[in-house]
Design a protein around this motif. Structure first.
Motif, PDB file in Angstrom:
ATOM      1  N   UNK A  55       0.807  -1.150   0.239  1.00 50.15           N
ATOM      2  CA  UNK A  55       0.330  -0.097  -0.408  1.00 50.15           C
ATOM      3  C   UNK A  55       1.270   1.507  -0.183  1.00 50.15           C
ATOM      4  N   UNK A  56       2.300   1.329   0.477  1.00 51.18           N
ATOM      5  CA  UNK A  56       3.002   2.320   1.216  1.00 51.18           C
ATOM      6  C   UNK A  56       3.517   2.593  -1.091  1.00 51.18           C
ATOM      7  N   UNK A  57       3.824   1.840  -1.271  1.00 55.27           N
ATOM      8  CA  UNK A  57       4.600   1.477  -2.712  1.00 55.27           C
ATOM      9  C   UNK A  57       2.900   2.662  -3.760  1.00 55.27           C
ATOM     10  N   UNK A  58       2.057   1.458  -3.340  1.00 56.25           N
ATOM     11  CA  UNK A  58       1.611   1.861  -4.729  1.00 56.25           C
ATOM     12  C   UNK A  58       0.844   3.694  -4.384  1.00 56.25           C
ATOM     13  N   UNK A  59       1.304   4.110  -3.036  1.00 56.13           N
ATOM     14  CA  UNK A  59       0.878   6.036  -2.277  1.00 56.13           C
ATOM     15  C   UNK A  59       2.549   6.490  -3.245  1.00 56.13           C
ATOM     16  N   UNK A  60       2.951   5.786  -2.873  1.00 52.21           N
ATOM     17  CA  UNK A  60       4.824   6.761  -3.526  1.00 52.21           C
ATOM     18  C   UNK A  60       4.619   6.259  -5.154  1.00 52.21           C
ATOM     19  N   UNK A  61       3.869   5.468  -5.953  1.00 49.05           N
ATOM     20  CA  UNK A  61       3.833   5.653  -7.558  1.00 49.05           C
ATOM     21  C   UNK A  61       3.131   5.865  -8.210  1.00 49.05           C
ATOM     22  N   UNK A  62       3.222   6.182  -8.958  1.00 43.08           N
ATOM     23  CA  UNK A  62       1.670   7.006  -9.275  1.00 43.08           C
ATOM     24  C   UNK A  62       1.779   5.622 -10.510  1.00 43.08           C
ATOM     25  N   UNK A  63      -0.272   5.740 -10.456  1.00 45.08           N
ATOM     26  CA  UNK A  63      -0.598   4.410 -11.562  1.00 45.08           C
ATOM     27  C   UNK A  63      -0.524   4.936 -12.499  1.00 45.08           C
ATOM     28  N   UNK A  64      -1.261   3.806 -13.596  1.00 42.09           N
ATOM     29  CA  UNK A  64      -1.477   4.204 -15.041  1.00 42.09           C
ATOM     30  C   UNK A  64      -0.769   3.864 -15.894  1.00 42.09           C
ATOM     31  N   UNK A  65       0.248   2.778 -15.463  1.00 43.06           N
ATOM     32  CA  UNK A  65       1.530   1.793 -16.087  1.00 43.06           C
ATOM     33  C   UNK A  65       2.159   2.466 -17.052  1.00 43.06           C
ATOM     34  N   UNK A  66       3.251   2.399 -17.680  1.00 41.86           N
ATOM     35  CA  UNK A  66       3.625   1.980 -18.676  1.00 41.86           C
ATOM     36  C   UNK A  66       3.179   2.448 -20.316  1.00 41.86           C
ATOM     37  N   UNK A  67       3.970   3.664 -20.403  1.00 42.49           N
ATOM     38  CA  UNK A  67       3.832   3.664 -22.342  1.00 42.49           C
ATOM     39  C   UNK A  67       5.022   3.215 -22.877  1.00 42.49           C
TER      40      UNK A  67
END
Length: 67
Positions: A55-67
């Motif tokens: 959960x902490x990782x998800x909060x620090x890394x933006x979601x949306x995946x690689x482009x």
């Protein structure tokens, strides 16, 4: 380490389960393996427990995946 003398019986007693000696191809040198007793691993005195790390990782890394 330099050359040292050893009672030949000691060499063959130490090599009871595996061969730990050899003679050079030119017959001029005799090689042995000197076994060293490894030191004990360090004693574990504490453990760090990280809870909810995903959960902490998800909060620090933006979601949306690689482009």
């Amino acid at each position: 380490m330099g050359p040292f003398s050893l009672d030949p019986r000691d060499l063959f007693m130490a090599c009871a389960t595996v061969r730990c000696f050899d003679v050079a191809a030119d017959g001029q040198r005799f090689y042995t393996v000197h076994r060293v007793t490894p030191s004990s691993p360090p004693i574990i005195t504490h453990i760090k427990l990280i809870r909810n790390w995903f959960e902490e990782l998800k909060a620090k890394v933006p979601s949306g995946g690689a482009k």
